[in-house]
Design a protein around this motif. Structure first.
Motif, PDB file in Angstrom:
ATOM      1  N   GLY A  38     -43.570 -11.050  31.053  1.00  0.00           N
ATOM      2  CA  GLY A  38     -42.450 -10.745  31.951  1.00  0.00           C
ATOM      3  C   GLY A  38     -41.100 -10.841  31.269  1.00  0.00           C
ATOM      4  N   THR A  39     -41.059 -10.550  29.964  1.00  0.00           N
ATOM      5  CA  THR A  39     -39.795 -10.625  29.219  1.00  0.00           C
ATOM      6  C   THR A  39     -39.305  -9.263  28.744  1.00  0.00           C
ATOM      7  N   CYS A  40     -40.051  -8.211  29.058  1.00  0.00           N
ATOM      8  CA  CYS A  40     -39.713  -6.870  28.588  1.00  0.00           C
ATOM      9  C   CYS A  40     -39.135  -6.045  29.736  1.00  0.00           C
ATOM     10  N   TYR A  41     -37.999  -5.418  29.466  1.00  0.00           N
ATOM     11  CA  TYR A  41     -37.336  -4.558  30.442  1.00  0.00           C
ATOM     12  C   TYR A  41     -37.253  -3.156  29.851  1.00  0.00           C
ATOM     13  N   LEU A  42     -37.467  -2.159  30.692  1.00  0.00           N
ATOM     14  CA  LEU A  42     -37.366  -0.794  30.199  1.00  0.00           C
ATOM     15  C   LEU A  42     -36.283  -0.048  30.951  1.00  0.00           C
ATOM     16  N   LEU A  55     -35.994  -9.986  26.525  1.00  0.00           N
ATOM     17  CA  LEU A  55     -35.104 -11.119  26.765  1.00  0.00           C
ATOM     18  C   LEU A  55     -35.945 -12.355  27.032  1.00  0.00           C
ATOM     19  N   ASN A  56     -35.745 -13.390  26.223  1.00  0.00           N
ATOM     20  CA  ASN A  56     -36.479 -14.633  26.438  1.00  0.00           C
ATOM     21  C   ASN A  56     -35.579 -15.832  26.141  1.00  0.00           C
ATOM     22  N   ALA A  57     -36.146 -17.007  26.149  1.00  0.00           N
ATOM     23  CA  ALA A  57     -35.394 -18.238  25.865  1.00  0.00           C
ATOM     24  C   ALA A  57     -36.066 -19.016  24.735  1.00  0.00           C
ATOM     25  N   HIS A  58     -36.585 -18.296  23.751  1.00  0.00           N
ATOM     26  CA  HIS A  58     -37.310 -18.927  22.653  1.00  0.00           C
ATOM     27  C   HIS A  58     -36.420 -19.367  21.500  1.00  0.00           C
ATOM     28  N   PHE A  59     -35.139 -19.146  21.570  1.00  0.00           N
ATOM     29  CA  PHE A  59     -34.216 -19.488  20.495  1.00  0.00           C
ATOM     30  C   PHE A  59     -33.513 -20.798  20.839  1.00  0.00           C
ATOM     31  N   PHE A  60     -34.175 -21.906  20.540  1.00  0.00           N
ATOM     32  CA  PHE A  60     -33.632 -23.237  20.815  1.00  0.00           C
ATOM     33  C   PHE A  60     -33.266 -23.414  22.291  1.00  0.00           C
ATOM     34  N   GLY A  61     -34.029 -22.785  23.168  1.00  0.00           N
ATOM     35  CA  GLY A  61     -33.797 -22.899  24.602  1.00  0.00           C
ATOM     36  C   GLY A  61     -32.662 -22.027  25.116  1.00  0.00           C
TER      37      GLY A  61
END
Length: 143
Positions: A38-42, A55-61
């Motif tokens: 659920g992180t991909c937008y088209l 879009l995610n939050a995997h970069f140091f939160g």
């Protein structure tokens, strides 16, 4: 142009516009994982997929735009800018980052025009082509 969350039913359409598919063998797997998470937008134009972003939050939160891909025939028409601004607005985290290779002059220009600022780089991911990190300071000002 409308932007919506991509689903697993969109994987083929997303892969069809991805220009790196030929030299990134695991890209189809990544697209599948992004859709499932659920992180991909088209972005669609008249029901045709013209771009996608992750879009995610995997970069140091912090919020992180992991991918922004525009179909070749739709580049330099504002599609990337529109999708980028949509992803900026969708990020719930107060800090938002993204990255691109130093050699990707077009993406660097798009990011700077959208208000991102350079925030460092990472060596040794791609030989001789550092990954440039960008930060979007305007989100912090709003939160």
């Amino acid at each position: 142009m409308i932007v919506r969350l991509a689903t697993t039913a969109d994987i083929s359409a997303l892969a069809a516009i991805d220009s790196s598919l030929s030299h990134v063998p695991h890209r189809c797997t990544q697209i599948r994982e992004w859709c499932a998470a659920g992180t991909c937008y088209l972005a669609e134009n008249e029901e045709q997929v013209v771009a996608y972003g992750v879009l995610n939050a995997h970069f140091f939160g912090c919020g992180f735009i992991e991918m922004l891909m525009v179909a070749e025939g739709y580049r330099r028409q504002g599609v990337g800018s529109q999708l980028l601004h949509t992803l900026i607005s969708l990020s719930p985290q107060p800090k938002l980052f993204t990255s691109t290779n130093r050699s990707n002059v077009t993406m660097r220009g798009l990011l700077l025009a959208a208000g991102f600022i350079e925030s460092g780089h990472i060596e040794n991911l791609d030989e001789g082509d550092p990954e440039m990190i960008f930060f979007y300071p305007n989100r912090c000002a709003r939160n």
